[in-house]
Design an enzyme around this catalytic site. Structure first.
Site, PDB file in Angstrom:
ATOM      1  CG  HIS A 279     -17.314 103.654  37.549  1.00 29.89           C
ATOM      2  ND1 HIS A 279     -16.071 104.176  37.540  1.00 29.89           N
ATOM      3  CD2 HIS A 279     -16.931 102.282  38.260  1.00 29.89           C
ATOM      4  CE1 HIS A 279     -15.840 104.044  38.590  1.00 29.89           C
ATOM      5  NE2 HIS A 279     -16.099 102.752  38.858  1.00 29.89           N
ATOM      6  CB  CYS A 280     -18.542 108.645  34.658  1.00 28.21           C
ATOM      7  SG  CYS A 280     -17.325 107.448  34.104  1.00 28.21           S
ATOM      8  CB  ILE A 281     -23.206 110.956  34.704  1.00 22.54           C
ATOM      9  CG1 ILE A 281     -21.924 110.910  33.465  1.00 22.54           C
ATOM     10  CG2 ILE A 281     -24.029 112.182  35.100  1.00 22.54           C
ATOM     11  CD1 ILE A 281     -21.371 112.322  32.965  1.00 22.54           C
ATOM     12  CB  ILE A 283     -19.248 108.574  41.034  1.00 25.06           C
ATOM     13  CG1 ILE A 283     -20.230 107.295  41.142  1.00 25.06           C
ATOM     14  CG2 ILE A 283     -18.627 108.543  41.941  1.00 25.06           C
ATOM     15  CD1 ILE A 283     -19.837 105.947  41.695  1.00 25.06           C
ATOM     16  CG  ASP A 284     -16.988 111.179  37.564  1.00 23.51           C
ATOM     17  OD1 ASP A 284     -16.781 109.920  38.412  1.00 23.51           O
ATOM     18  OD2 ASP A 284     -16.823 111.149  36.928  1.00 23.51           O
TER      19      ASP A 284
END
Ligand SMILES: NC(=O)c1ccc[n+]([C@@H]2O[C@H](COP(=O)([O-])OP(=O)(O)OC[C@H]3O[C@@H](n4cnc5c(N)ncnc54)[C@H](O)[C@@H]3O)[C@@H](O)[C@H]2O)c1
Length: 440
Positions: A279-281, A283-284
């Site tokens: 959910h992070c790398i 997307i952020d």
């Protein structure tokens, strides 16, 4: 506390936090929100989770954990003691003193930030905002969200930030499946709209977490998280490109990294893999590039790393294809068994998992697919529901076994013994010598 410009409401809130009488709220009980709610309940606060998914709220109230990092017994004990409860009803905010927002921040198809969850949560909070309330946004987002987007939704004449209510941003750094670092012992960065907001935010976290790192503004706090995740994304992009180069030159990239990592300074190992997940790398960093584009700056490192990382599933599929061709088998009609479909080791999360891309590409090439993953009993690929199969049985049967996620409970030596061909995208077979192994 500095005492500088402390309003009556700030003092009252400070007292409630110190005495742990503050009523704590957490909006969004997912991978981030549930562990946070549990930490504050463990620290002696009364915690209410507000969750739009009625099933999740019901499971929390039944003491049932659906987040691997939250032990069932611990959750059940806190619920039984009346320290933690969940609801779908936002009106409880009227009686809460603090609220942490932990809702999703995905990307739209166009790679623009999807702010709809933060928007929905803040609209509800604005309805029940009252003097003496501390609001902290934890969802990962672009710099400027808290002061440009959230603050105008909350502030009005009779409710001024820093006086009647307090607003901070604090990035969540949780790493699901990491047994050493969890919510409690990961240092917590917090920045407020005003210095009083920062002080209250820092005081709040220090009641339940081991170390708090106050910073001068919400924008700094927002940027901290994006720097951390962009750093990871770009370094993974670099090492993935190294893997592509080494592949062409017949060099073992894993051996290269291990040897480079013996340098005691100036080098930090990152490892190649089948593509980014979670959910992070993946997307952020695009939250950052979207924002900087508005300021006229192209985030070129991010775009480039995004491109290279995005190519990895295709590279893996080509590796599989070549390995099968070498054994005179076409991909079409071959049985390919995927080992591990979660986006990383020892977790149950398949969001953005590269396994999904790899399986999609293999299906399009006519392969027959099966998978096993102890954490993911069912999976939908291209609209087709699949179930996790017995690894021993499938390893022996499949034309090729592909290790996409290196869960620690798998016996890789036995896997290699049983399989006809193993494509290993994670170096899970490190130390095992066999002609059957093809590495990334
Ligand atoms: N998962 C991680 O490892 C991780 C790590 C660091 C930061 N983050 C960030 O934290 C944020 C939350 O991520 P997550 O992984 O916990 O997501 P998640 O999907 O697991 O949890 C979010 C929860 O919020 C609920 N929700 C959605 N809208 C809501 C609303 N308006 N009111 C109440 N509840 C609502 C959803 O039903 C869901 O249960 C994201 O911004 C993410 O980027 C995640």
């Amino acid at each position: 506390m500095t005492g500088a410009d402390y309003s009556r409401y700030a003092r009252e809130l400070e007292e409630k936090i110190r005495s742990r009488k503050a009523q704590v709220g957490v909006v969004g009980l997912g991978y981030v929100g549930l562990p946070l709610a549990v930490e504050f309940a463990k620290a002696g606060f009364s915690v209410t989770g507000i969750e739009t998914d009625p099933q999740k709220a019901a499971r929390v109230n039944a003491g049932e954990s659906y987040v691997l990092d939250v032990p069932r017994e611990e959750l059940a004990r806190l619920v039984e003691q009346g320290r933690l409860r969940a609801t779908t009803d936002y009106s409880c905010l009227a009686g809460l003193d603090t609220v942490n927002i932990c809702v999703p921040t995905p990307l739209r198809k166009t790679k623009d930030p999807d702010m709809s969850y933060i928007d929905a949560a803040c609209r509800q909070i604005a309805r029940y905002l009252h003097p003496g309330m501390l609001v902290i946004l934890e969802s990962t987002t672009y710099p400027g969200t808290t002061d440009e987007f959230v603050l105008p939704m909350l502030e009005r004449d009779e409710l001024r930030v820093g006086r009647e209510f307090f607003l901070c941003f604090s990035p969540e750094r949780v790493d699901p499946g990491n047994r050493q670092y969890q919510t409690r012992n990961i240092p917590k960065v917090v920045g407020g709209i005003t210095p009083v907001c920062t002080e209250l935010g820092a005081l709040f976290y220090s009641q339940a977490l081991e170390k708090v790192v106050p910073v001068s503004s919400t924008r700094v706090a927002e940027m901290v998280k994006l720097l951390e995740n962009t750093f990871r994304m770009i370094n993974i992009g670099l090492v993935n490109e190294m893997a592509l180069m080494c592949d062409r030159m017949g060099i073992d990239v894993w051996e290269v990294i291990d040897a480079a990592a013996t340098k005691p300074f100036g080098f930090m190992p990152f490892y190649p893999g089948p593509g980014l997940g979670g959910h992070c790398i993946p997307i952020d960093p695009f939250y950052l590039s979207w924002k900087t584009k508005q300021a006229g700056i192209e985030a070129r490192f991010i775009e480039l790393a995004g491109y290279i990382n995005g190519q990895m599933p295709l590279f893996v599929v080509e590796k599989i294809q070549n390995a099968l061709n070498d054994r005179c088998k076409p991909v079409r009609g071959s049985h390919i068994h995927i080992v591990g479909v979660a986006y990383k080791r020892d977790i149950d999360d398949v969001r953005e998992s590269p396994a999904l891309d790899i399986m999609h590409l293999l299906k399009r090439r006519g392969a027959r697919l099966s998978y096993s993953d102890p954490y993911v009993p069912r999976l939908v690929v291209d609209g087709e529901e699949m179930s996790s199969e017995d690894l021993d049985e499938m390893a022996a049967r499949a034309d090729c076994v592909v290790i996409v996620t290196d869960h620690s409970g798998v016996d890789y030596r036995r896997l290699v013994e049983q399989a006809q061909l193993v494509v290993d995208t994670r170096n899970a077979t490190r130390g095992i010598r066999s002609e059957k192994i093809v590495k990334l």
